[in-house]
Design an enzyme around this catalytic site. Structure first.
Site, PDB file in Angstrom:
ATOM      1  N   ARG A  41      -2.216  18.389  11.910  1.00  0.00           N
ATOM      2  CA  ARG A  41      -1.344  17.446  11.211  1.00  0.00           C
ATOM      3  C   ARG A  41      -0.805  17.989   9.885  1.00  0.00           C
ATOM      4  O   ARG A  41      -1.112  19.091   9.466  1.00  0.00           O
ATOM      5  CB  ARG A  41      -2.110  16.151  10.953  1.00  0.00           C
ATOM      6  CG  ARG A  41      -3.345  16.284  10.068  1.00  0.00           C
ATOM      7  CD  ARG A  41      -3.924  14.895   9.832  1.00  0.00           C
ATOM      8  NE  ARG A  41      -5.054  14.885   8.932  1.00  0.00           N
ATOM      9  CZ  ARG A  41      -6.319  14.848   9.318  1.00  0.00           C
ATOM     10  NH1 ARG A  41      -6.619  14.864  10.603  1.00  0.00           N
ATOM     11  NH2 ARG A  41      -7.293  14.806   8.425  1.00  0.00           N
ATOM     12  N   ASP A  42       0.022  17.136   9.257  1.00  0.00           N
ATOM     13  CA  ASP A  42       0.584  17.351   7.917  1.00  0.00           C
ATOM     14  C   ASP A  42       1.459  18.599   7.836  1.00  0.00           C
ATOM     15  O   ASP A  42       1.221  19.487   7.011  1.00  0.00           O
ATOM     16  CB  ASP A  42      -0.533  17.450   6.873  1.00  0.00           C
ATOM     17  CG  ASP A  42      -1.430  16.226   6.838  1.00  0.00           C
ATOM     18  OD1 ASP A  42      -1.063  15.216   7.456  1.00  0.00           O
ATOM     19  OD2 ASP A  42      -2.491  16.288   6.192  1.00  0.00           O
ATOM     20  N   TRP A  48       3.009   9.705  10.156  1.00  0.00           N
ATOM     21  CA  TRP A  48       2.054  10.087   9.131  1.00  0.00           C
ATOM     22  C   TRP A  48       2.729  11.085   8.189  1.00  0.00           C
ATOM     23  O   TRP A  48       3.930  11.110   8.065  1.00  0.00           O
ATOM     24  CB  TRP A  48       0.804  10.682   9.774  1.00  0.00           C
ATOM     25  CG  TRP A  48       0.065   9.743  10.692  1.00  0.00           C
ATOM     26  CD1 TRP A  48       0.346   8.420  10.929  1.00  0.00           C
ATOM     27  CD2 TRP A  48      -1.068  10.061  11.510  1.00  0.00           C
ATOM     28  NE1 TRP A  48      -0.542   7.895  11.840  1.00  0.00           N
ATOM     29  CE2 TRP A  48      -1.425   8.875  12.208  1.00  0.00           C
ATOM     30  CE3 TRP A  48      -1.817  11.216  11.716  1.00  0.00           C
ATOM     31  CZ2 TRP A  48      -2.512   8.832  13.096  1.00  0.00           C
ATOM     32  CZ3 TRP A  48      -2.896  11.172  12.597  1.00  0.00           C
ATOM     33  CH2 TRP A  48      -3.236   9.995  13.271  1.00  0.00           C
ATOM     34  N   GLU A  63      -6.142  19.017   4.426  1.00  0.00           N
ATOM     35  CA  GLU A  63      -4.941  18.192   4.580  1.00  0.00           C
ATOM     36  C   GLU A  63      -3.842  18.724   3.666  1.00  0.00           C
ATOM     37  O   GLU A  63      -4.086  19.478   2.723  1.00  0.00           O
ATOM     38  CB  GLU A  63      -5.243  16.731   4.236  1.00  0.00           C
ATOM     39  CG  GLU A  63      -6.240  16.072   5.178  1.00  0.00           C
ATOM     40  CD  GLU A  63      -6.402  14.590   4.908  1.00  0.00           C
ATOM     41  OE1 GLU A  63      -6.028  13.796   5.791  1.00  0.00           O
ATOM     42  OE2 GLU A  63      -6.885  14.229   3.823  1.00  0.00           O
ATOM     43  N   TRP A 106       0.816  -1.213   0.000  1.00  0.00           N
ATOM     44  CA  TRP A 106       0.000   0.000   0.000  1.00  0.00           C
ATOM     45  C   TRP A 106       0.847   1.260   0.000  1.00  0.00           C
ATOM     46  O   TRP A 106       1.892   1.325   0.645  1.00  0.00           O
ATOM     47  CB  TRP A 106      -0.876   0.009   1.252  1.00  0.00           C
ATOM     48  CG  TRP A 106      -1.526   1.328   1.565  1.00  0.00           C
ATOM     49  CD1 TRP A 106      -1.002   2.357   2.297  1.00  0.00           C
ATOM     50  CD2 TRP A 106      -2.832   1.765   1.170  1.00  0.00           C
ATOM     51  NE1 TRP A 106      -1.894   3.416   2.375  1.00  0.00           N
ATOM     52  CE2 TRP A 106      -3.027   3.070   1.691  1.00  0.00           C
ATOM     53  CE3 TRP A 106      -3.854   1.184   0.422  1.00  0.00           C
ATOM     54  CZ2 TRP A 106      -4.195   3.794   1.488  1.00  0.00           C
ATOM     55  CZ3 TRP A 106      -5.025   1.907   0.235  1.00  0.00           C
ATOM     56  CH2 TRP A 106      -5.184   3.190   0.762  1.00  0.00           C
ATOM     57  N   LYS A 107       0.404   2.283  -0.736  1.00  0.00           N
ATOM     58  CA  LYS A 107       0.925   3.632  -0.588  1.00  0.00           C
ATOM     59  C   LYS A 107      -0.228   4.605  -0.656  1.00  0.00           C
ATOM     60  O   LYS A 107      -1.229   4.355  -1.316  1.00  0.00           O
ATOM     61  CB  LYS A 107       1.963   3.971  -1.662  1.00  0.00           C
ATOM     62  CG  LYS A 107       1.381   4.474  -2.981  1.00  0.00           C
ATOM     63  CD  LYS A 107       2.407   5.156  -3.873  1.00  0.00           C
ATOM     64  CE  LYS A 107       2.899   6.461  -3.323  1.00  0.00           C
ATOM     65  NZ  LYS A 107       1.884   7.536  -3.212  1.00  0.00           N
ATOM     66  N   ASN A 108      -0.040   5.759   0.058  1.00  0.00           N
ATOM     67  CA  ASN A 108      -0.971   6.863  -0.130  1.00  0.00           C
ATOM     68  C   ASN A 108      -0.189   8.167  -0.219  1.00  0.00           C
ATOM     69  O   ASN A 108       0.543   8.381  -1.182  1.00  0.00           O
ATOM     70  CB  ASN A 108      -2.104   6.872   0.894  1.00  0.00           C
ATOM     71  CG  ASN A 108      -1.665   6.925   2.341  1.00  0.00           C
ATOM     72  OD1 ASN A 108      -0.935   6.060   2.814  1.00  0.00           O
ATOM     73  ND2 ASN A 108      -2.117   7.920   3.082  1.00  0.00           N
ATOM     74  N   ASP A 109      -0.299   9.075   0.742  1.00  0.00           N
ATOM     75  CA  ASP A 109       0.173  10.451   0.575  1.00  0.00           C
ATOM     76  C   ASP A 109       1.637  10.569   0.166  1.00  0.00           C
ATOM     77  O   ASP A 109       2.531  10.019   0.824  1.00  0.00           O
ATOM     78  CB  ASP A 109      -0.002  11.230   1.879  1.00  0.00           C
ATOM     79  CG  ASP A 109      -1.454  11.487   2.215  1.00  0.00           C
ATOM     80  OD1 ASP A 109      -2.330  10.956   1.507  1.00  0.00           O
ATOM     81  OD2 ASP A 109      -1.720  12.210   3.180  1.00  0.00           O
ATOM     82  N   TRP A 135     -10.432   8.598  -1.017  1.00  0.00           N
ATOM     83  CA  TRP A 135     -10.733   7.841   0.189  1.00  0.00           C
ATOM     84  C   TRP A 135     -12.096   7.153   0.120  1.00  0.00           C
ATOM     85  O   TRP A 135     -12.318   6.155   0.808  1.00  0.00           O
ATOM     86  CB  TRP A 135     -10.654   8.743   1.415  1.00  0.00           C
ATOM     87  CG  TRP A 135      -9.238   9.041   1.822  1.00  0.00           C
ATOM     88  CD1 TRP A 135      -8.611  10.247   1.839  1.00  0.00           C
ATOM     89  CD2 TRP A 135      -8.255   8.087   2.278  1.00  0.00           C
ATOM     90  NE1 TRP A 135      -7.304  10.122   2.259  1.00  0.00           N
ATOM     91  CE2 TRP A 135      -7.053   8.808   2.546  1.00  0.00           C
ATOM     92  CE3 TRP A 135      -8.262   6.703   2.478  1.00  0.00           C
ATOM     93  CZ2 TRP A 135      -5.902   8.186   2.991  1.00  0.00           C
ATOM     94  CZ3 TRP A 135      -7.104   6.084   2.931  1.00  0.00           C
ATOM     95  CH2 TRP A 135      -5.948   6.820   3.183  1.00  0.00           C
TER      96      TRP A 135
END
Length: 514
Positions: A175-176, A110, A224, A49-52, A312
């Site tokens: 966050r982020d 994250w 985000e 898996w990968k996301n951001d 998402w």
């Protein structure tokens, strides 16, 4: 004698028939080749898996790219930072995990931001790689910011401690972090996604941060992946751009990268227009990041960008996991420029990165094609390619391309201009795609068409279509899962006459390093 001759003829016929049946039977038993859905020329996770994406940085002739990766997907949770490098933003080399998960008291890392600390402001040495990362703290799982550092050019990172460098002030979303160096004021600036607002912070050492202001939004959900940078327009004017991943579906806007153009005074951002612009109108350009051209002397004329090609709402719905053992593909890297705009004064425009030309295996050009309420199927087929065309019209209502079309014309991806209704679109309803609930089948973007002409550039890969209209002023990025055998390409015009000029189809090869 006649009986003998007949027997010989019949026997021979039976032998030929049985031999042919045997051949056919053997052919039917040949193993069927499995279909691979791994993109040919887009960046994909090596497995799982990968996301951001995290904003790439340029150091010693290479772009260093980190992204959120889950080696335990789909059976376990938690992300870590995996690392890849590239010299041209087309070919990538996997460098393995750089920030592992669950190695300190504060859980998994994250999204965050990595910078090269060239002047040793943080005290870990000149040119140390410093990452400020959101982690769910041991103290109640609060979203807080922690510092990690690398002294081996970003290959491996060490935790600088279990205490946050920026503590949560008591809010749910915090966050982020996105960090930039403010040349004019000689300090580090951090942006944080804080629910419906972006917070601004400053620091001299990357360890101690002071709040300076915030940017409030409405109607765009939980923000985000904030972004802040400068760009120079064609007339020499320099503007600040504030970007973020936002959900505009409640007000009939995209759910990807929104941005405002304005001014940053070192403490806060002042926008020039109330409403944002969007860097993409498709369904699958999320968690987008932009970054500097590391090889340019002037960093303000051009910038690069990429995003996670997913949403998402349906992030787990993909055939790539079963077929190839991974779930996670990025958009093509784009070259981003600041252009003058009639409505906003200035707007960002995107084009596929120039070095994509390295992957061209063959090309075919077509002379002018005029269609009167009809379609025309080209004599070239393809699964992974770039197609370009200049289109003009007088009275046509709907113009475009049908891509990855089946032989019987029942399956296809439509890229078009709805002239009579003033919008451009990408319709994936006629092929398999990740949106099983059929809520997100046709992406749309405003299109005036007053000049009665447009330029289309479309990138097609095994699981994606990216459309750039009029030099990338409008872009659509969508995931699609067409059958491997569906490779037709058609042009169409309905409700009138349209002419397609300078049509070029380039077959694109793989970006995988041998």
């Amino acid at each position: 004698m006649l009986v003998i001759i007949l027997a010989i003829i019949i026997g021979a016929s039976i032998y030929v028939w049985m031999n042919q049946m045997n051949k056919e039977d053997k052919s039917e038993k040949k193993p069927v080749e499995s279909t691979s859905y791994r993109s040919s020329y887009h960046f994909t996770a090596p497995d799982k898996w990968k996301n951001d994406p995290q904003k790439p940085i340029f150091y010693n002739g290479q772009y260093h790219y980190y992204y959120l990766y889950n080696k335990d997907y789909p059976d376990g949770n938690g992300t870590e930072w995996r690392h890849a490098t590239s010299e041209d933003l087309v070919h990538w080399k996997d460098e393995g995990v750089a920030i592992p998960k669950y190695t300190n008291k504060n859980g998994d890392p994250w999204s965050g931001s990595v910078v090269v600390d060239r002047n040793n402001t943080a005290g870990f040495g000149e040119n140390a790689f410093i990452a400020v990362v959101t982690q769910p703290s041991e103290d109640g799982g609060k979203q807080e910011q922690y510092l990690w550092y690398s002294t081996d050019e970003g290959k491996t990172f060490q935790s600088a401690g279990d205490e946050p460098v920026l503590s949560n002030p008591g809010i749910e979303d915090f966050r982020d972090p996105k960090i930039i160096w403010d040349d004019e004021r000689d300090k580090w600036v951090m942006l944080l996604a804080e629910g419906s607002k972006i917070g601004f912070y400053e620091s001299g050492n990357l360890k101690e941060w002071k709040f300076t202001g915030d940017f409030q939004t409405e109607d765009y959900g939980v923000l985000e992946c904030p972004d802040l940078f400068q760009m120079r327009g064609p007339n020499g004017t320099v503007k600040w751009v504030l970007g973020m991943s936002a959900n505009g579906e409640a007000v009939d806007k995209p759910n990807n990268y929104a941005y405002w153009i304005g001014d940053f005074n070192g403490e806060n951002f002042e926008k020039e227009h109330e409403e944002p612009q969007w860097l993409d109108y498709g369904f699958d350009w999320y968690g987008g990041v932009t970054f500097e051209d590391g090889q340019a002397d002037d960093k303000l004329n051009k910038r690069y960008g990429l995003a996670w090609m997913n949403k998402w709402s349906y992030a787990d719905n993909t055939p790539t996991m079963e077929a190839d053992g991974f779930n996670g593909t990025d958009s093509i890297v784009r070259e981003i420029t600041l252009q003058e705009d009639e409505q906003y004064g200035y707007a960002l425009a995107s084009q596929p990165v120039a070095d994509l030309k390295q992957l061209v295996k063959s090309e075919k050009k077509y002379n002018d094609i005029t269609l009167i309420d009809e379609s025309n199927t080209l004599d070239m087929k393809g699964e992974t390619y770039r197609i370009e065309a200049d289109v003009s019209w007088e009275d046509s209502e709907n113009i475009g391309l049908r891509l990855r079309e089946s032989e019987d014309k029942s399956r296809h991806i439509d890229v078009g201009l709805a002239i009579s209704e003033n919008y451009s679109y990408v319709n994936r309803a006629f092929v398999e795609n990740p949106d099983e609930e059929k809520k997100f089948q046709e992406s749309q973007a405003p299109f005036g068409g007053n000049n009665k002409n447009a330029r289309l550039t479309v990138l097609v890969d095994k699981t994606s279509v990216e459309v750039f209209i009029d030099g990338g002023k409008v872009v659509h990025t969508n995931l699609v899962f067409p059958l491997a055998e569906d490779q037709g390409i058609s042009l169409f015009s309905s409700g009138g006459t349209a002419t397609f000029e300078n049509v070029k189809v380039e077959e694109l090869g793989t970006n995988q390093k041998k």
